[in-house]
Design a protein around this motif. Structure first.
Motif, PDB file in Angstrom:
ATOM      1  N   ILE A   1      43.483  37.940   2.636  1.00 17.98           N
ATOM      2  CA  ILE A   1      42.904  38.701   1.530  1.00 17.98           C
ATOM      3  C   ILE A   1      44.019  39.448   0.810  1.00 17.98           C
ATOM      4  CG2 ILE A   1      42.409  40.831   2.794  1.00 17.98           C
ATOM      5  CD1 ILE A   1      39.640  40.786   1.276  1.00 17.98           C
TER       6      ILE A   1
ATOM      7  N   ASP B   1      36.127  44.011  -1.551  1.00 15.76           N
ATOM      8  CA  ASP B   1      35.812  42.938  -2.501  1.00 15.76           C
ATOM      9  C   ASP B   1      34.291  42.780  -2.578  1.00 15.76           C
ATOM     10  OD1 ASP B   1      35.579  40.666  -4.023  1.00 15.76           O
ATOM     11  OD2 ASP B   1      36.819  39.399  -2.737  1.00 15.76           O
TER      12      ASP B   1
ATOM     13  N   ASP C   1      32.654  39.464  -1.528  1.00 20.45           N
ATOM     14  CA  ASP C   1      32.774  39.095  -0.118  1.00 20.45           C
ATOM     15  C   ASP C   1      31.715  39.849   0.684  1.00 20.45           C
ATOM     16  OD1 ASP C   1      33.576  38.424   2.445  1.00 20.45           O
ATOM     17  OD2 ASP C   1      35.693  38.873   2.095  1.00 20.45           O
TER      18      ASP C   1
END
Length: 158
Positions: A81, A127, A130
């Protein structure tokens, strides 16, 4: 998930190798090959022990995950990530680490846990695309990993 560019400087790296006691267990399991096949042939027993040891060793070594932090990305095992999506980061040892792996665990969390490594680090993911709320990763140096990800000096272990 993005792959770090080859030119990105690594600021933290850790390989989660098996502990010594894991290798002792592997030798014990391999020795069972001798006991099982000795009535047939001692040679077959020794060959089985070597084969079992090599098989388990290869599986352990090839499945050993890495934690790597660059200036732009964080990689824990197979997950990657961008650092801009890393929220708060906390390290845990002892009973707190056990609780993080058990009663406090979120079922949607990404786990990179190794039973032979007690401490863990919880990395919140910000995020919005996500669904993973956080990553939970075993580490032998939780204070250092937290310091690298937060930019704060390492706190002493409690």
């Amino acid at each position: 998930m993005n792959v770090a560019p080859a030119s990105a400087a690594v600021v933290y790296s850790e390989k989660l190798w098996p502990n010594v006691w894991i290798w002792i267990v592997v030798v014990g399991i391999s020795g069972a090959g001798i006991l099982i096949l000795a009535p047939i042939s001692m040679l077959a027993g020794y060959l089985a022990a070597v084969g079992i040891f090599l098989l388990i060793a290869i599986l352990l070594l090839t499945s050993t995950p890495r934690i790597e932090v660059t200036e732009d990305t964080v990689q824990v095992g197979r997950a990657n990530i961008e650092r801009r999506f890393v929220g708060s980061v906390e390290g845990f040892r002892g009973d707190d680490a056990t609780a993080q792996r058990g009663t406090r665990l979120n079922g949607l969390a990404y786990l990179c846990i190794r039973g032979w490594i007690g401490p863990v680090v919880k990395i919140d993911i910000t995020d919005e695309t996500d669904r993973t709320p956080y990553w939970l990763a075993s580490t032998r140096r939780p204070e250092k990993l937290v310091a690298v990800l937060t930019g704060r000096p390492p706190q002493s272990a409690s």
